[in-house]
Design an enzyme around this catalytic site. Structure first.
Site, PDB file in Angstrom:
ATOM      1  N   GLY A 155     -11.945  70.582   0.643  1.00 12.52           N
ATOM      2  CA  GLY A 155     -11.724  70.793  -0.781  1.00 12.52           C
ATOM      3  C   GLY A 155     -11.182  69.525  -1.408  1.00 12.52           C
ATOM      4  N   ARG A 156     -10.346  69.670  -2.449  1.00 12.78           N
ATOM      5  CA  ARG A 156      -9.822  68.488  -3.136  1.00 12.78           C
ATOM      6  C   ARG A 156      -9.121  67.536  -2.171  1.00 12.78           C
ATOM      7  NH1 ARG A 156      -7.895  72.316  -7.065  1.00 12.78           N
ATOM      8  NH2 ARG A 156      -8.906  72.126  -9.095  1.00 12.78           N
ATOM      9  N   ILE A 157      -8.163  68.072  -1.416  1.00 16.22           N
ATOM     10  CA  ILE A 157      -7.371  67.214  -0.531  1.00 16.22           C
ATOM     11  C   ILE A 157      -8.227  66.727   0.635  1.00 16.22           C
ATOM     12  CG2 ILE A 157      -5.332  67.075   0.952  1.00 16.22           C
ATOM     13  CD1 ILE A 157      -4.045  69.211  -0.872  1.00 16.22           C
ATOM     14  N   ARG A 177     -16.009  77.573   4.961  1.00 16.44           N
ATOM     15  CA  ARG A 177     -16.647  78.876   5.156  1.00 16.44           C
ATOM     16  C   ARG A 177     -18.157  78.772   4.982  1.00 16.44           C
ATOM     17  NH1 ARG A 177     -12.841  82.754   1.585  1.00 16.44           N
ATOM     18  NH2 ARG A 177     -12.669  80.812   0.405  1.00 16.44           N
ATOM     19  N   SER A 178     -18.601  77.872   4.107  1.00 18.42           N
ATOM     20  CA  SER A 178     -20.027  77.597   3.970  1.00 18.42           C
ATOM     21  C   SER A 178     -20.190  76.103   3.685  1.00 18.42           C
ATOM     22  CB  SER A 178     -20.641  78.427   2.846  1.00 18.42           C
ATOM     23  OG  SER A 178     -19.961  78.200   1.627  1.00 18.42           O
ATOM     24  N   ALA A 237      -1.395  71.797   6.194  1.00 16.94           N
ATOM     25  CA  ALA A 237      -1.854  72.879   5.320  1.00 16.94           C
ATOM     26  C   ALA A 237      -0.744  73.887   5.092  1.00 16.94           C
ATOM     27  CB  ALA A 237      -3.099  73.535   5.922  1.00 16.94           C
ATOM     28  N   ARG A 238      -0.615  74.841   5.982  1.00 19.16           N
ATOM     29  CA  ARG A 238       0.406  75.879   5.897  1.00 19.16           C
ATOM     30  C   ARG A 238       0.767  76.338   7.299  1.00 19.16           C
ATOM     31  NH1 ARG A 238       1.794  74.684   1.607  1.00 19.16           N
ATOM     32  NH2 ARG A 238       1.997  75.910  -0.303  1.00 19.16           N
ATOM     33  N   GLU A 267       8.792  78.727   8.737  1.00 14.39           N
ATOM     34  CA  GLU A 267       9.658  77.609   8.339  1.00 14.39           C
ATOM     35  C   GLU A 267      10.684  78.068   7.299  1.00 14.39           C
ATOM     36  OE1 GLU A 267       7.318  75.100   4.980  1.00 14.39           O
ATOM     37  OE2 GLU A 267       6.400  74.957   6.959  1.00 14.39           O
ATOM     38  N   HIS A 285       7.836  69.445   5.987  1.00 15.46           N
ATOM     39  CA  HIS A 285       7.058  69.863   4.816  1.00 15.46           C
ATOM     40  C   HIS A 285       7.212  68.854   3.660  1.00 15.46           C
ATOM     41  CE1 HIS A 285       5.185  73.727   2.978  1.00 15.46           C
ATOM     42  NE2 HIS A 285       4.695  72.657   2.394  1.00 15.46           N
TER      43      HIS A 285
END
Length: 324
Positions: A155-157, A177-178, A237-238, A267, A285
């Protein structure tokens, strides 16, 4: 009478000044994290909130705050917000996409280099007084230039990371995903792979996917077993996308070479198993933590809040169907 809002964590003075032009602002400049009960109590008489990603906005809280019209996250990720619960109660939810893209991409590459070239390990070695001279096989790392970089989430990042990879003559693979359209793939010189193929082929795997129930433990023991023994895993990411316990075991057993982590499960309650490992770079983070970017995030959240309560159309609205 001005609408009343809460700013749940410390922000910049200019952010508070911007909000104060429109609202009666209660702010938490002491930056002490509110418990769920404390947050609900403070929001009970508020029309909106500028919140941190550490603030959980769920159905139970919303039911205690019937006057709430908007929750404005200071952050692009919003897994702390139950968006369907907000929507069903007519509460607008917003985030801050775009403003942190380049800073996170810069930090991602910093973490890649620090991990591959053992920068933090070398610093600790020097600070501990262990450095007695330079040797041919001393603290050998992995090359970044010319390596195959696998990106989960172009994506953007992810695209900003791919742009930086070009300067290191890297071969870029990605998994979404696609697949993206051919023109976008050409722009970023990136080739689509299945999840399994990306893990097998990449020298460096970077995680940039949003967190959701679908992506929970997307990288676990089975996925780590697919990676090269010389491979490096980077998570900016997360927390929760990686099964941290499985990663610790893989690092201990040297099933992968190293990892660089900026986010963690549960976290800030870091899994203590990370702390005894030399082949992991740990960061609290910080990927978006440049001063200009954090100011832009806070001010974007403030502008979202102002628009939500004035026009009903904040620019970064996550749930347009919640407008009322």
């Amino acid at each position: 009478m001005k609408p009343r809002i809460l700013v749940s964590r410390e922000v910049f003075d200019e952010t508070l000044a911007l909000l104060a032009e429109h609202f009666d602002v209660e702010s938490n400049q002491t930056d002490q994290r509110f418990s769920a009960d404390e947050l609900a109590a403070r929001l009970a008489d508020k029309q909106a909130a500028v919140i941190s990603t550490s603030d959980r906005i769920d159905a139970a809280l919303l039911d205690r705050c019937p006057g709430l019209k908007a929750v404005c996250n200071v952050g692009v990720g919003y897994n702390n917000i139950d968006v369907p619960a907000c929507t069903s109660r007519g509460v607008m939810a917003t985030n801050t996409p775009g403003v942190l893209t380049d800073s996170v991409a810069d930090y991602t590459f910093g973490l890649v280099i620090a991990t591959c070239r053992r920068v933090t390990e070398g610093e600790h070695y020097l600070r501990d007084g262990q450095w007695k001279g330079t040797y041919l096989k001393q603290m050998l790392g992995q090359d970044v230039h010319g390596a195959t970089l696998g990106i989960f989430g172009l994506g953007r990042i992810g695209q900003a990371v791919a742009k930086r990879a070009a300067g290191f003559d890297m071969n870029v693979l990605y998994h979404n995903r696609s697949p993206l359209d051919a023109a976008t793939e050409k722009t970023f010189n990136a080739s689509y792979r299945t999840k399994e193929a990306l893990l097998r082929e990449s020298d460096i795997v970077v995680l940039l996917t949003p967190y959701s129930a679908e992506s929970h433990h997307m990288i676990g023991a089975a996925e780590l077993a697919l990676m090269k023994p010389s491979a490096v895993l980077i998570n900016v990411a997360r927390g929760g996308i990686v099964d941290d316990a499985a990663l610790i075991e893989a690092l201990k057993a040297r099933r992968i070479w190293a990892a660089g982590m900026d986010v963690y499960e549960n976290e800030p309650a870091l899994n203590p198993g990370f702390l005894g490992l030399k082949n992991v770079v740990l960061s609290p983070h910080l990927a978006s933590a440049s001063e200009p970017t954090r100011k832009a995030m806070a001010n974007t959240a403030a502008r979202n809040c102002i628009a939500a309560l004035t026009t009903g159309a904040p620019p970064n609205l996550l749930n347009p169907e919640a407008r009322r």
